[in-house]
Motif scaffolding. Structure first.
Motif, PDB file in Angstrom:
ATOM      1  N   PRO A 144      11.320  -1.414 159.709  1.00 22.11           N
ATOM      2  CA  PRO A 144      10.901  -0.008 159.864  1.00 22.11           C
ATOM      3  C   PRO A 144      11.386   0.913 158.759  1.00 22.11           C
ATOM      4  N   ALA A 147       8.752   1.594 156.120  1.00 19.02           N
ATOM      5  CA  ALA A 147       7.448   2.119 156.517  1.00 19.02           C
ATOM      6  C   ALA A 147       7.054   3.295 155.627  1.00 19.02           C
ATOM      7  N   TYR A 176       6.605  -1.040 167.914  1.00 26.24           N
ATOM      8  CA  TYR A 176       7.645  -0.278 167.206  1.00 26.24           C
ATOM      9  C   TYR A 176       8.083   0.939 168.013  1.00 26.24           C
ATOM     10  N   LEU A 182      10.482   3.822 164.812  1.00 25.96           N
ATOM     11  CA  LEU A 182       9.787   4.578 163.779  1.00 25.96           C
ATOM     12  C   LEU A 182       9.714   6.058 164.120  1.00 25.96           C
ATOM     13  N   PRO A 188       4.161   0.901 159.419  1.00 24.64           N
ATOM     14  CA  PRO A 188       4.845  -0.272 158.871  1.00 24.64           C
ATOM     15  C   PRO A 188       3.872  -1.230 158.212  1.00 24.64           C
TER      16      PRO A 188
END
Length: 274
Positions: A144, A147, A176, A182, A188
Motif C-alpha cells: 500500500p 499506491a 485493502y 489505503l 494499488p
C-alpha cells in the motif's frame, strides 16, 4: 488472428517472416495495401515476426485522425506491456526511433513485472494465490505504501487475455479498505491471472474483448477479495499513515512530558441534608 492481419495489410506496408521448427527455410511475404508484392524463401528464426510500416499511408483521411507521436506511442506501450505481462514465458522486445525500449527475456511472472516496470518493483510485490473448483488465481498486488493517486498499473488477465473490470477492481479495493491499508483516492498496483473454465465466461460482450461476463460474479468477487486480504495479512503488510488525520486530535506539545496529576476533591463537611 487472420482477419486482423488482413485488415492491417490493407492499410500499411507489412513484412512477415515465418518458419516452422521442422523446416530449414522460412518464408518472407511483403504486402502493401492488400497487394502481394513478393513471397520468397528466406533464412529466419523459428516462429513468426511481423513488421508494420507507414500505417494508413494509403488512407490519408484516416491518418489525419491519429494523435501526436507521443500519444500514439503511449498507446503502443500500453498494449505492449499487457501482452508482455500476459506471456512471461515468451521473449519480447520493443524498438522506438532506432533504439531498444524493452528487451524482455522469458522468465517467471515476477521477473516479467520487474522487466516491464523496473527493478524497484521487486520490493513492492505481495504474491497472491488461490485454487478452487471455480477459479485458479495467481499474481501479485502492490504494497500500500507504493499506491498512486492515478490509475493505470492495474491488470487482470482471464485465461491469459487482458480485461477491464470495474467489478473485480472494486473487489481488490475492498480488500485493502477492509484492512484499512489505503487512504482515500489512491490505487494499488496489481497484476492477477485468473484461470476459469471458458464455458463459465462470455467473451463476446465487447468489440475488443476487453470486457467479459462471468456466470457467478458474486462468488468470484468474494474469492478475489478474500485471497488478497489473506495475502496482505500473511505477509504482514502494515497500514499506511493517514496524512489527512485531524491534527486537533493530537496531544498538545506542552502536555507531552507532563506527569499525571491526581485530582483534588473538596468536601464541605458542614453540609447537612437534614
Amino acid at each position: 488472428r487472420g482477419e486482423a492481419m488482413a485488415t492491417v495489410a490493407a492499410i500499411a506496408q507489412v513484412e512477415l517472416k515465418t518458419r516452422r521448427h521442422a523446416d530449414e527455410l522460412g518464408t518472407r511475404v511483403l504486402m502493401e495495401g492488400s497487394a502481394l508484392k513478393s513471397q520468397e524463401p528466406c533464412q529466419t528464426a523459428p516462429g513468426t515476426s511481423i513488421a508494420v510500416k507507414n500505417l494508413f499511408y494509403n488512407v490519408p483521411a484516416r491518418r489525419n485522425f491519429l494523435k501526436s507521436n507521443s500519444v500514439e506511442m503511449r498507446h503502443i506501450l500500453d498494449e505492449f506491456q499487457r501482452l508482455a505481462l500476459a506471456h512471461p514465458d515468451l521473449f519480447f522486445s520493443l524498438h522506438h526511433n532506432d533504439s531498444e525500449t524493452y528487451h524482455l527475456m522469458p522468465g517467471n511472472f515476477r521477473q516479467r513485472i520487474v522487466g516491464v516496470f523496473g527493478k524497484s518493483f521487486n520490493q513492492r510485490l505481495v504474491p497472491v494465490s488461490e485454487d478452487t473448483d471455480i477459479l485458479k488465481m495467481s499474481g501479485f498486488v502492490g504494497k500500500p505504501e507504493f499506491a498512486k493517486k492515478s490509475r493505470g498499473d492495474q491488470f487482470f488477465f482471464v485465461n491469459r487475455r487482458y480485461i477491464k473490470s470495474g467489478y473485480l477492481h472494486h473487489a481488490v479495493m475492498a480488500a485493502y479498505e477492509e484492512l484499512k491499508l489505503l487512504p482515500k483516492g489512491v490505487h494499488p498496483f496489481y497484476a492477477l491471472f485468473l484461470t476459469i473454465d471458458p464455458s463459465r465466461i462470455d467473451v463476446n460482450v465487447h468489440p475488443t474483448k476487453q470486457e467479459i461476463k462471468f456466470d457467478d460474479e458474486h462468488a468470484l468477487y468474494a474469492m478475489l477479495r478474500s485471497a488478497i486480504k489473506h495475502s496482505l495479512g500473511q505477509f504482514s503488510v502494515a497500514p499506511v499513515l493517514d496524512f489527512d488525520r485531524d491534527a486537533n486530535l493530537d496531544t498538545p506539545y506542552e502536555y507531552k512530558n507532563r506527569q499525571a496529576q491526581v485530582p483534588k476533591i473538596e468536601v464541605d463537611r458542614s453540609f447537612n441534608l437534614t
